[in-house]
Design a protein around this motif. Structure first.
Motif, short mmCIF file in Angstrom:
data_model
loop_
_atom_site.label_atom_id
_atom_site.label_comp_id
_atom_site.label_asym_id
_atom_site.label_seq_id
_atom_site.Cartn_x
_atom_site.Cartn_y
_atom_site.Cartn_z
N LEU A 1 83.62 34.96 39.57
CA LEU A 1 83.90 35.99 40.27
C LEU A 1 82.53 36.77 39.62
N CYS A 2 83.02 38.32 40.95
CA CYS A 2 81.29 38.84 40.59
C CYS A 2 81.63 39.96 40.12
N VAL A 3 81.61 40.25 39.22
CA VAL A 3 82.63 41.32 38.01
C VAL A 3 81.19 42.75 37.78
N GLY A 4 82.27 43.53 38.42
CA GLY A 4 81.06 45.20 38.06
C GLY A 4 81.41 45.77 36.88
N GLY B 1 72.58 12.72 57.73
CA GLY B 1 72.19 14.24 58.36
C GLY B 1 73.45 15.52 57.90
N VAL B 2 74.51 14.46 58.40
CA VAL B 2 75.77 15.93 58.43
C VAL B 2 75.92 16.19 56.75
N LEU B 3 76.33 15.06 55.92
CA LEU B 3 76.12 15.48 54.81
C LEU B 3 75.02 15.86 53.77
N VAL B 4 73.97 16.02 53.81
CA VAL B 4 72.98 16.41 53.74
C VAL B 4 72.69 18.18 53.95
N SER B 5 72.86 18.40 55.39
CA SER B 5 73.15 19.49 55.88
C SER B 5 74.01 20.44 55.32
N LEU B 6 75.39 19.27 54.93
CA LEU B 6 76.70 20.39 54.46
C LEU B 6 76.79 21.05 53.03
N PHE B 7 75.56 20.04 52.39
CA PHE B 7 75.19 19.79 51.10
C PHE B 7 74.45 21.21 50.77
N ALA B 8 73.57 21.16 51.63
CA ALA B 8 72.51 22.46 51.26
C ALA B 8 73.15 23.87 51.88
N VAL B 9 74.01 23.82 53.09
CA VAL B 9 74.99 25.09 53.35
C VAL B 9 75.63 25.58 52.50
N TRP B 10 76.12 24.96 51.76
CA TRP B 10 77.22 24.82 50.54
C TRP B 10 76.39 25.85 49.40
N TRP B 11 74.64 24.75 49.01
CA TRP B 11 74.20 25.31 47.96
C TRP B 11 73.62 26.90 48.28
N LEU B 12 73.44 27.34 49.47
CA LEU B 12 72.43 28.28 50.51
C LEU B 12 73.79 29.75 50.11
N HIS B 13 74.87 29.16 50.67
CA HIS B 13 76.05 29.74 50.08
C HIS B 13 76.21 30.29 48.83
N GLY B 14 76.22 29.61 47.94
CA GLY B 14 76.07 30.06 46.40
C GLY B 14 75.41 30.96 46.05
N PHE B 15 74.13 30.37 46.26
CA PHE B 15 73.08 31.47 45.94
C PHE B 15 72.67 32.60 46.56
N LEU B 16 73.52 32.68 48.20
CA LEU B 16 73.55 34.19 48.83
C LEU B 16 74.64 34.90 48.37
N LEU B 17 75.64 34.60 47.36
CA LEU B 17 76.56 35.20 46.89
C LEU B 17 76.33 35.26 45.73
N VAL B 18 75.85 34.81 45.06
CA VAL B 18 75.19 35.33 43.31
C VAL B 18 74.06 36.57 43.44
N ASP B 19 72.88 36.26 44.84
CA ASP B 19 72.21 37.40 45.24
C ASP B 19 73.21 38.98 45.24
N ARG B 20 74.07 38.51 46.45
CA ARG B 20 74.22 39.77 46.94
C ARG B 20 75.75 40.31 45.87
N CYS B 21 75.55 39.80 44.66
CA CYS B 21 76.55 40.22 43.74
C CYS B 21 75.80 40.81 43.09
N LEU B 22 74.64 40.00 42.10
CA LEU B 22 73.66 41.18 41.91
C LEU B 22 72.76 41.99 42.41
N ASP B 23 72.41 42.38 43.23
CA ASP B 23 71.96 43.37 44.14
C ASP B 23 72.81 44.65 44.61
N SER B 24 74.44 44.12 44.41
CA SER B 24 75.29 45.27 43.87
C SER B 24 75.20 45.99 43.14
N GLY B 25 74.69 45.36 41.75
CA GLY B 25 74.91 46.05 40.59
C GLY B 25 75.61 45.12 39.82
#
Length: 86
Positions: free
Chosen positions: A44-47, A11-35
């Motif tokens: 890296l997020c490049v403007g 359970g702990v390993l599955v949840s850590l993997f899920a948060v690792w994936w979620l964090h990467g997804f949200l960072l990419v989303d925020r990068c694209l939202d900021s242009g």
């Protein structure tokens, strides 16, 4: 009564993997939202003009990560324990 730590560990390993994936997804989303755009070689997020955009993690997001870790690890361990009793 036999105490088995394997469902809890899974359970702990599955949840850590899920948060690792979620964090990467949200960072990419925020990068694209900021242009910006993601440079896949450096992750890296490049403007505009090849400037690197720093994306900070807000404290509210960290709270959400903690809740996801607790809820998902508990759910997976309970599910595995129920499946193991069959």
């Amino acid at each position: 009564m036999k105490n088995n730590l394997l469902p809890s560990l899974a359970g702990v390993l599955v949840s850590l993997f899920a948060v690792w994936w979620l964090h990467g997804f949200l960072l990419v989303d925020r990068c694209l939202d900021s242009g910006g755009a993601i440079n896949h070689k450096t992750n890296l997020c490049v403007g505009a003009n090849e400037q690197i955009i720093e994306l900070a993690t807000p404290s509210g997001m960290l709270v959400i990560y903690g809740v996801v870790i607790m809820a998902l690890s508990l759910s997976v361990s309970v599910l595995l324990k129920k499946l193991g009793k069959r």
